[in-house]
Design a protein around this motif. Structure first.
Motif, mmCIF file in Angstrom:
data_model
loop_
_atom_site.group_PDB
_atom_site.id
_atom_site.type_symbol
_atom_site.label_atom_id
_atom_site.label_comp_id
_atom_site.label_asym_id
_atom_site.label_seq_id
_atom_site.Cartn_x
_atom_site.Cartn_y
_atom_site.Cartn_z
ATOM 1 N N GLU A 125 0.860 -1.177 0.000
ATOM 2 C CA GLU A 125 0.000 0.000 0.000
ATOM 3 C C GLU A 125 0.900 1.232 0.000
ATOM 4 O O GLU A 125 1.500 1.564 1.027
ATOM 5 N N SER A 149 0.451 4.031 2.361
ATOM 6 C CA SER A 149 -0.632 3.440 3.155
ATOM 7 C C SER A 149 -2.011 3.614 2.514
ATOM 8 O O SER A 149 -3.035 3.499 3.202
ATOM 9 N N TYR A 150 -2.051 3.841 1.182
ATOM 10 C CA TYR A 150 -3.349 4.004 0.527
ATOM 11 C C TYR A 150 -3.425 3.386 -0.869
ATOM 12 O O TYR A 150 -4.353 2.644 -1.152
ATOM 13 N N TYR A 175 1.093 12.729 4.321
ATOM 14 C CA TYR A 175 1.575 11.599 5.114
ATOM 15 C C TYR A 175 2.257 12.101 6.390
ATOM 16 O O TYR A 175 3.054 13.039 6.368
ATOM 17 N N ARG A 197 2.665 3.411 9.901
ATOM 18 C CA ARG A 197 1.847 2.843 8.830
ATOM 19 C C ARG A 197 0.381 2.763 9.247
ATOM 20 O O ARG A 197 -0.522 3.094 8.473
ATOM 21 N N ASN A 222 -1.298 6.278 9.271
ATOM 22 C CA ASN A 222 -1.604 6.820 7.952
ATOM 23 C C ASN A 222 -2.642 5.988 7.205
ATOM 24 O O ASN A 222 -3.453 6.532 6.442
ATOM 25 N N LYS A 223 -2.643 4.703 7.443
ATOM 26 C CA LYS A 223 -3.667 3.842 6.837
ATOM 27 C C LYS A 223 -5.061 4.286 7.287
ATOM 28 O O LYS A 223 -5.980 4.434 6.482
ATOM 29 N N ASN A 224 -5.209 4.512 8.585
ATOM 30 C CA ASN A 224 -6.489 4.968 9.114
ATOM 31 C C ASN A 224 -6.785 6.411 8.715
ATOM 32 O O ASN A 224 -7.944 6.774 8.472
#
Length: 448
Positions: free
Chosen positions: A80, A83-84, A237, A248, A251-253
């Motif tokens: 990802e 993270s996206y 980010y 990670r 930033n994913k959330n």
């Protein structure tokens, strides 16, 4: 009161998926094993939720061929990016490899299915528009008609979808060396691959809008679209060098929240906030004041303060007429009745995070409407406020709940501060009296 408690079903099978999208369109379920996309959805205020187009197994399914022979997928590796952006590397049965990235344009109603191969081959993208559903809490499948047509602008294939209260179109194209075949119930998009190439998929209210959006995406080109998304994510980010895993996860959330807890209505361009745009959440496509105002919006502010102010104001105006009711439809009407004090108080917690224009009387009137609703629950004997439902959304055994009154106490401080800024000193004094009479005084007395 009948204490009826509602409980969601336990998840018995939880397969990891990737996801992509922007505020217009969401791709919430991307298979990590073959890079297929199970469904696509968009916001429809007129239908009070999300409109979802899906396949029985997958809406979009890539297959790979070399000299007419099908290639099997041996294994996959996933990443990802920032993270996206989903990046899936597929290892094929002949030893070749394909790297697939899926990303939406930041602003337009369309996305890119990018392929990069180690050897010359063909990619077939099988399109299976099998089901149309409304997502409001549950997935509600509806009858629909579909037709594949050739658009006059680019001579590209397009899919028209019609139902009793919704109509939209998808248009399909590619960067180069593109072909297709109509299979009756579906369509196969074909791409020659030797290095990089991509499919463009655009969505809009009708075929003209979808196809002209497709033209725009092709004019920009997939490399420019990817560069814009990449640079935006890079800029937003958040680095946390003390803990790589936590960085990670953060930033994913952060990005999932930004793109999946907010949407832009396809029909009006109005923004909405909602529980989630993923059908994997058991109450997707609805609105909780607490969930948005206390949990989601602070993360949006980390990304874009100006957008946070805009979405916060719009949601206060839309939902204040039913402040405190357990769950709303995304248009502000009541989905699930039952007063929750913490939901109503969350408006005033949000107030602290906003840059309020003191001349914005429409916003201030909406906040006063919320305050009047909360005052209906005031008990002068105790100085406390009642609630019908707990923060867990279950019926309360007792009328007064400590955590709810603490949240309200903090929110009333924010409301009082706003009145002081407005020079509304009489109203500020009235709220100050309630602050002194509520949690601090009452619970300190109990402590004594």
């Amino acid at each position: 009161m009948n204490k009826i408690v509602t409980r969601p079903s336990e998840i018995d099978k939880n397969m990891r998926v990737l996801y992509a999208g922007n505020h217009y369109i969401s791709l919430p379920e991307i298979d990590i094993n073959d890079a297929s996309i199970k469904s696509l959805n968009f916001v429809s205020l007129s239908n009070k939720g999300l409109v979802e187009l899906s396949g029985e197994e997958a809406l979009f399914e890539p297959r790979f061929y070399k000299k007419g022979e099908g290639l099997e997928i041996v294994k996959s590796e996933i990443e990802e990016i920032f993270s996206y952006i989903p990046s899936i590397k597929l290892y094929l049965s002949d030893g070749s490899r394909v790297l697939i990235k899926i990303y939406a344009d930041l602003k337009e109603k369309g996305f890119v299915y990018e392929f990069e191969s180690s050897e010359e081959m063909e990619v077939y993208l099988i399109v299976h528009p099998d089901k149309l559903s409304f997502l409001r809490f549950n997935s509600h499948e509806i009858d629909f008609k579909k037709e594949f047509k050739i658009d006059k602008w680019l001579k590209n294939p397009a899919l028209n979808v019609y139902s009793y209260n919704v109509a939209f179109s998808l248009a399909f194209g590619a960067e180069k060396e593109f072909d297709y075949s109509d299979e009756g119930e579906g369509v196969i998009l074909k791409l020659k691959l030797n290095g990089k190439n991509c499919f463009y998929i655009a969505v809009n209210s009708d075929m003209d809008g979808a196809s002209t959006t497709l033209i725009h995406l092709k004019r920009k080109g997939f490399e420019r679209i990817y560069e814009e998304v990449y640079r935006w994510l890079e800029k937003k980010y958040i680095k946390y060098s003390q803990d790589e895993y936590l960085e990670r996860l953060l930033n994913k959330n952060l990005f999932f929240n930004y793109f999946f807890a907010v949407g832009k209505d396809m029909e009006s361009d109005s923004y909405v906030a909602l529980t989630s745009r993923s059908p994997r959440y058991y109450v997707s496509g609805a609105f909780w004041e607490r969930d948005s105002f206390l949990w989601s919006f602070p993360a949006i502010k980390l990304i874009d303060r100006e957008f946070h102010n805009l979405i916060a104001r719009e949601m206060i105006l839309r939902h204040s007429k039913n402040a405190g009711d357990h769950a709303h439809y995304i248009d502000g009407t009541v989905l699930y009745p039952g007063f929750e004090l913490d939901e109503a108080a969350s408006y005033f917690i949000l107030l602290k995070e906003m840059d309020v224009d003191l001349d914005d009387l429409e916003l201030i009137k909406a906040l006063e409407m919320v305050y009047r609703r909360i005052e209906e629950e005031y008990d002068p004997k105790t100085g406390l406020y009642k609630t019908f439902l707990l923060p867990s959304d279950d019926p309360s055994e007792y009328p007064f709940v400590t955590i709810d009154n603490v949240i309200l106490w903090r929110g009333l401080i924010n409301l009082k501060d706003l009145y002081v800024k407005l020079n509304w000193y009489k109203k500020a004094e009235e709220v100050e009296k309630k602050i002194r009479l509520t949690v601090i005084c009452q619970y300190l007395k109990i402590g004594k």
